[in-house]
Design an enzyme around this catalytic site. Structure first.
Site, PDB file in Angstrom:
ATOM      1  N   SER A  49      59.235  18.865  -9.858  1.00 10.50           N
ATOM      2  CA  SER A  49      59.467  18.855 -11.303  1.00 10.50           C
ATOM      3  C   SER A  49      58.120  18.802 -12.000  1.00 10.50           C
ATOM      4  O   SER A  49      57.077  18.582 -11.364  1.00 10.50           O
ATOM      5  CB  SER A  49      60.303  17.633 -11.711  1.00 10.50           C
ATOM      6  OG  SER A  49      59.550  16.440 -11.514  1.00 10.50           O
TER       7      SER A  49
ATOM      8  N   VAL B 155      92.627  54.112 -29.707  1.00 11.64           N
ATOM      9  CA  VAL B 155      92.252  55.505 -29.432  1.00 11.64           C
ATOM     10  C   VAL B 155      92.880  55.938 -28.101  1.00 11.64           C
ATOM     11  O   VAL B 155      92.424  55.510 -27.025  1.00 11.64           O
ATOM     12  CB  VAL B 155      90.711  55.654 -29.351  1.00 11.64           C
ATOM     13  CG1 VAL B 155      90.345  57.110 -29.063  1.00 11.64           C
ATOM     14  CG2 VAL B 155      90.060  55.163 -30.643  1.00 11.64           C
TER      15      VAL B 155
ATOM     16  N   ALA C  76      56.833  32.089  -1.342  1.00  7.80           N
ATOM     17  CA  ALA C  76      55.659  32.950  -1.184  1.00  7.80           C
ATOM     18  C   ALA C  76      54.441  32.180  -0.691  1.00  7.80           C
ATOM     19  O   ALA C  76      53.496  32.772  -0.169  1.00  7.80           O
ATOM     20  CB  ALA C  76      55.336  33.633  -2.505  1.00  7.80           C
TER      21      ALA C  76
ATOM     22  N   HIS D  36      60.180  29.381 -27.458  1.00 10.88           N
ATOM     23  CA  HIS D  36      59.441  30.635 -27.342  1.00 10.88           C
ATOM     24  C   HIS D  36      60.401  31.816 -27.347  1.00 10.88           C
ATOM     25  O   HIS D  36      61.484  31.741 -26.768  1.00 10.88           O
ATOM     26  CB  HIS D  36      58.611  30.665 -26.063  1.00 10.88           C
ATOM     27  CG  HIS D  36      57.493  29.672 -26.056  1.00 10.88           C
ATOM     28  ND1 HIS D  36      56.922  29.192 -24.905  1.00 10.88           N
ATOM     29  CD2 HIS D  36      56.833  29.062 -27.070  1.00 10.88           C
ATOM     30  CE1 HIS D  36      55.958  28.332 -25.204  1.00 10.88           C
ATOM     31  NE2 HIS D  36      55.894  28.241 -26.513  1.00 10.88           N
TER      32      HIS D  36
ATOM     33  N   ARG E  58      85.681  40.974 -22.018  1.00 16.90           N
ATOM     34  CA  ARG E  58      86.910  40.511 -22.673  1.00 16.90           C
ATOM     35  C   ARG E  58      88.159  41.124 -22.051  1.00 16.90           C
ATOM     36  O   ARG E  58      89.202  40.469 -21.950  1.00 16.90           O
ATOM     37  CB  ARG E  58      86.849  40.837 -24.174  1.00 16.90           C
ATOM     38  CG  ARG E  58      85.827  40.028 -24.941  1.00 16.90           C
ATOM     39  CD  ARG E  58      85.622  40.551 -26.335  1.00 16.90           C
ATOM     40  NE  ARG E  58      85.023  41.884 -26.333  1.00 16.90           N
ATOM     41  CZ  ARG E  58      84.583  42.513 -27.425  1.00 16.90           C
ATOM     42  NH1 ARG E  58      84.690  41.916 -28.612  1.00 16.90           N
ATOM     43  NH2 ARG E  58      84.040  43.708 -27.359  1.00 16.90           N
TER      44      ARG E  58
END
Length: 1121
Positions: A809, A111, A802, A780, A66
């Site tokens: 898809s 503060v 890999a 889930h 923010r």
């Protein structure tokens, strides 16, 4: 889901209330929440410090960074805060890809501090333990804390000490601050554990001479721990991610979900969108969303949601009507589509849930046609054929275009049809009906000889655990180039993080299940157990896989099940110790324990060394408890499947609970014998879909496991992939991964290191998540990416790089599996075996009736009440309507006794009759008997029955007799005098005439009250007038021969039945003949009898003995011979 973000205000409230640390935490509870509706005068009264202190103001809507976005107002007075808010509150703002309106703000004291007093601290959960991150330079410019921060991992069940914190985290902190910070961090960690946080970040954490200040805070808690933390949490509100509104319909579905054992989820993405979904299953719902986005529908996708876990017809109706209501509020120029999809259900009765959807479609047929809605349906599972038939019928009767498909159609094919990317078949081929799978011409009642028990390709050997000969994991890419993206046999390096697996001191078995596996089932899940036994029988096992059940809420007993055609008894034990002791051959536990008791029962089960595998079905177990179970299981060498799973299946050997669905699906997917392909998925519903896909594209499944949808499943993808690698009968592996977590990267590493050499086909669902502007929590709990590497897109690419086979898809997953399998057959790795038909298993009677295959005369019939549905029905009227219409007791009696909705005056008359017959003092025979019985110490039912048994013609039972006598005389045309004379001549009493106390001079006020009401409200009183004429004759002879209350009710009731307009003459006479009128007296007087019983008990009256002086002893005189 489990980990849910909370607002900064809620997080700070928890911290201020419950943190235990020697460090002084400053500004406790000094915060004020502001919205556009805030009353500033009241706010300053509640928080007077707002008027005296310098302030900070910021939005509290789960917005990150923010400060960098200019969304923090610093060092302002109250007027300055108001001015700052004017230009921002209720204004649309863009944060990243998300656009949202700033609505909720937090004001806190400013503060003053120096930069060197700012620190960064974060605690977050992983599978192995909780990581504590600390950096000595906090604040807006903290940068990449993952790279810069000091890090400490606290293993599950370990404690954090101040010494550890000081030594490993506070290296760059000045010595004078170390002790205070160490104390605070330890206190923060205890708070994190006690309140079941999963993520807690403070940046900056400011430390001055006065103490510690919490400036900015972000947190998530494990929402499933509500049953543990409710007392401390209270009612927590979970705000939606920034950029997504909180809709009342979402809250309504969330409330339905909380009250249901099923799972009901709804997230609105774009209420104006044209593509709506109503998908069954947490995994399937993600797959459908992926496919819609893949086909270019992301901007038109209106919602994400799912219903699963066997919701009732009413719950499905409520869910469906919510979606139909939302989608018919605004028209779309292209019309709209509704995709009612799902995988193949394991245990949900598809026809039952579709009834609820069909009801909703009928209710909304007008708006659906007006908004040009087309509906596409694809579903499988128990009784799906009937569900699809009903869905097709409603399309024909309403005129709404509804296209219906079953398991013969690929799960996501309907998405392409709905979006115009593929043609809609006119007459799709339908699979055989459930019954066709189960009933064949065979009449054999004995268990057939074993069918094929080995894999299509497996050599007959007893060694099931020796490592397979290494071969190249990837096949040549040219054979797949039309389907697959280019393969790079390279492992990228971004993903190797948190790879170190937890130390496992107990070796886990490669083979979890065999044809001789025995299990104990925890929980009274008779349907699941019967399904397991039917599977065992169709697999030609020698004996059932279920040895016993454990159910702590009953005593030890036997439960009846079917083994083929025979009935057998299965022992049920109250405690686990007895079950384990008596069944030493059991090595698997299937736990259907609830989310509240699953942890304790699992920990108990792991105390028995004989248990090697535990399946935990329950969803919603707190993550902290799951991690403890995992750690214990790793030490003991126990494999955990779940939580939040349907289980797993090893064709020809063993299945867990409801896995694989009912027998029709078991047989259709050839799960009664092993194939050559093993799979592992997260989703239970999608595991059944994989059974279907693999059976249609290969020689079938060798083994399949659904590890569960939680963030920390008991066993991982890699655990099972390595088992499959080391199992000779398995020739290829299929993995259905998911967004969230990093487990799939271990598969990448295994392929790269040649630990995995068998072909691996893999697809990670959740690719749509990166296309959404705001975060969406899928069905889930673990389906949420916390960093880029956890996205499905990143994992699919890493697997592809890999050397795994990764389709473009999910739509193409089956094609890839088929291509890899065909290549293995071509090179001789797989040698298909001859198919052998499975044995016949009889169908359960209840299921055969459900399918409409048989009929049987009912044992008895009823036409007044139906309690089977969601709502109790009296004579066709739902109980809610009974109360809404304020029908009262008289109206209910009219429905249940006469099957009519009686006029209001008739209902009032019935209630008046009950009131006047309720009691007539303790002296009458019925009340007397009740009192004597009560004083003899008998119970309420016995005492009431004793009183009721006295009712007859002489006491209280004259209603029917009076009605019959007077009706017969009146209907025959006899004059009142003729009737009186005839009864005298026949020596019969006139029922309903005469009273022991009351007379013409001392009238019975009960009769007078009823008479006034009847004369005023009844349309005709012919029989009553006739009876009053008879009374004139009888009282002229004797003043107490009046028409008594029994007689009056009897004749007035005949007038009511004959003239109220609800009955024919024959029906009215029949009710009199069968004794309905005496029921009025019995029902009314029961109130009085019960009153007398309670009165005697309250007065503590002792055993009644009749006094001698009230008995006339008349004995025969002594006679002598």
């Amino acid at each position: 889901m489990s980990a849910k973000a909370i607002s900064e205000q809620t997080g700070k409230e928890f911290l201020y209330k419950y943190i235990c640390a020697s460090t002084a935490v400053q500004n406790r509870f000094h915060y004020a929440s502001v919205t556009v509706e805030t009353d500033w005068d009241r706010l300053t009264q509640e928080h007077p410090w707002l008027l005296t202190e310098r302030l900070v103001v910021k939005p509290d809507q789960l917005i990150k960074r923010r400060g960098k976005l200019g969304l923090v107002g610093i060092n302002l007075d109250l007027q300055g805060v108001k001015e700052w808010l004017k230009s921002r509150i209720m204004k649309e703002t863009t944060v990243g890809k998300a656009k949202g309106v700033l609505k909720n703000f937090l004001i806190e004291p400013f503060v003053p501090h120096a930069q060197e007093e700012e620190f960064y601290v974060c605690i977050y959960a992983t599978r192995e333990g909780d990581h504590v991150l600390f950096h000595h330079e906090g604040g807006v410019e903290v940068g990449d804390v993952d790279a810069k921060a000091q890090r400490l991992m606290v293993a599950v069940d370990d404690e954090l000490s101040e010494g550890q914190v000081a030594e490993q985290l506070l290296e760059h902190v000045p010595d004078d601050k170390k002790e205070v910070l160490a104390s605070f961090i330890v206190g923060l960690f205890k708070l994190y554990e006690d309140l079941y946080f999963t993520y807690l970040e403070i940046n900056p954490l400011v430390m001055t001479q006065d103490g510690v200040y919490i400036l900015d805070m972000a947190a998530k808690i494990d929402a499933t721990a509500d049953f543990i933390c409710k007392a401390k949490w209270g009612n927590v509100e979970f705000p939606p991610p920034f950029g997504r509104e909180a809709y009342p319909e979402e809250a309504y579905i969330a409330d339905l979900d909380a009250k249901s054992g099923a799972s009901l989820k709804l997230t609105l993405l774009n209420p104006r969108g044209r593509i709506w979904t109503m998908v069954a299953g947490g995994g399937a719902s993600v797959v459908y969303s992926d496919t819609i986005c893949d086909l270019g529908g992301v901007d038109e996708l209106a919602n994400y949601g799912e219903y699963s876990g066997a919701p009732s017809e009413q719950q499905t109706y409520d869910y469906a009507k919510t979606i139909l209501s939302l989608m018919t509020r605004e028209k779309h120029p292209q019309g709209k589509v509704l995709i009612i999809g799902g995988s193949i259900a394991n245990f949900t009765n598809v026809a039952a849930t579709f009834k609820g959807i069909v009801r909703a479609i009928r209710d909304y047929q007008g708006p659906l046609k007006e908004h040009e809605v087309s509906i596409f349906v694809r579903r499988g599972g128990p009784n799906y054929q009937e569900g699809l038939r009903v869905m097709g019928e409603v399309g024909k009767t309403t005129g709404i275009p509804i296209h219906v498909f079953g398991t013969e159609t690929h799960m996501t094919a309907i998405v392409g049809m709905a979006l115009g990317h593929r043609p809609i078949p006119n007459l799709p081929p339908m699979d055989a009906h459930t019954a066709n799978f189960l009933l064949n011409a065979s009449s054999s009642t004995v268990t057939p000889a074993a069918t094929r028990t080995a894999s299509f390709s497996e050599a007959k050997t007893n060694n099931d655990v020796c490592p397979a000969k290494k071969s190249k994991a990837g096949l040549p890419a040219d054979s797949l180039h039309s389907i697959l993206w280019p393969l790079k046999n390279v492992v990228t390096g971004d993903w190797i993080e948190a790879q170190a697996s937890s130390g496992c001191s107990g070796a886990k078995a490669t083979t979890l299940f065999s044809k001789h596996t025995k299990t104990i089932v925890w929980g009274m899940q008779t349907r699941a157990v019967q399904g397991m036994m039917d599977f065992d029988y169709v697999c030609s096992r020698d004996e059932p896989s279920v040895a016993a059940m454990v159910y702590p809420f009953t005593g030890d007993h036997k439960q009846k099940f079917y083994w083929g055609h025979k009935e057998i008894l299965l022992p049920v034990y109250k405690n686990m110790a007895d079950a384990m002791k008596k069944h030493a051959d059991v090595d698997v536990l299937i736990s259907f324990a609830s989310l509240r008791s699953a942890f304790d029962s699992t920990v108990e089960a792991m105390q028995y060394p004989q248990i090697h595998t535990i399946a935990i079905i329950a969803e919603g177990i707190p993550e902290a408890q799951t991690r403890k179970m995992i750690k214990m299981a790793d030490k003991k060498g126990v494999t955990i499947i779940g939580p939040a799973t349907v289980g797993g299946i090893k064709p020809g050997c063993f299945k867990i609970g409801n896995t694989g669905g009912m027998l029709d699906n078991i047989l259709a997917s050839k799960l009664y014998r092993p194939g050559s392909v093993a799979y592992v998925s997260r989703s239970g519903g999608m595991s059944n879909e994989l059974n279907n896909i693999i059976s249609r594209t290969t020689d079938g499944v060798y083994e399949g496991v659904a590890i569960g949808g939680d963030r920390y499943p008991g066993s991982t993808f890699m655990d099972h992939v390595l088992r499959y690698q080391d199992t000779p009968g398995i020739k290829m592996i299929v993995v259905l991964g998911e967004i969230g977590g990093t487990d799939e990267y271990k598969i990448c590493q295994g392929i790269a290191e040649d630990r995995i050499t068998k072909p691996v086909v893999c697809w990670c669902i959740g690719t749509c998540a990166t296309m959404f502007a705001s975060e969406v929590q899928f069905g889930h709990a673990g389906a949420c990416a916390n960093q880029a590497s956890e996205t499905a897109v990143a994992k699919n690419q890493a697997l592809r790089d890999a050397g795994a086979y990764v389709p473009k898809s999910f739509d193409e997953l089956g094609d890839v599996i088929r291509t890899v399998y065909d290549e293995l057959v071509a090179n001789g790795t797989i040698v298909p075996a001859q198919e052998v038909p499975p044995p016949t298993v009889p169908m359960d009677y209840s299921w055969a009736r459900e399918l409409g295959l048989i009929r049987k005369p009912a044992s008895f019939m009823t036409s007044i009440c139906d309690e089977r549905g969601q709502e109790l029905i009296y004579a066709g009227m739902p109980i809610t309507e009974v109360f809404k219409e304020e029908m009262g007791l008289g109206g209910v009696l009219g429905l249940l006794w006469f099957q009519r909705r009686l006029p209001r005056y008739a209902c009032q008359f019935i209630e008046m009759c009950l009131m006047v017959t309720a009691d007539h003092g303790p002296a009458v025979s019925g009340a007397h008997n009740t009192i004597v019985c009560a004083r003899a110490g008998k119970d309420l039912i016995s005492s009431l029955t004793s009183g009721l048994l006295t009712i007859g013609d002489r006491f209280g039972g004259a209603l029917d007799a009076a009605a019959k006598q007077f009706s017969k005389a009146f209907d025959s045309g006899m004059l009142p005098m003729e009737f009186v004379n005839k009864m005298k001549k026949d020596g019969k009493l006139i029922m309903g005439i005469g009273h022991r106390v009351k007379s013409i001079n001392n009238p019975d006020m009960r009769v007078q009250i009823l008479k006034d009401f009847v004369k005023q409200h009844f349309p005709s009183t012919q029989l009553l007038d006739y009876a009053l004429d008879v009374e004139k004759i009888t009282t002229s002879k004797k003043p107490n021969l009046i028409l008594n209350v029994d007689g009056f009710i009897g004749v007035a009731f005949v007038d009511l039945l004959r003239t109220c307009g609800g009955f024919t003459r024959d029906e009215a006479d029949e009710f009199v003949e069968i004794g309905a009128l005496n029921g009025i007296f019995v029902l009314g007087r029961s109130m009085g009898f019960i009153g007398h019983y309670l009165d005697q008990k309250r007065l503590k009256q002792g055993l009644y003995r009749h006094p001698w002086d009230d008995i006339s002893y008349v004995l025969p005189e002594h006679m002598s011979m």
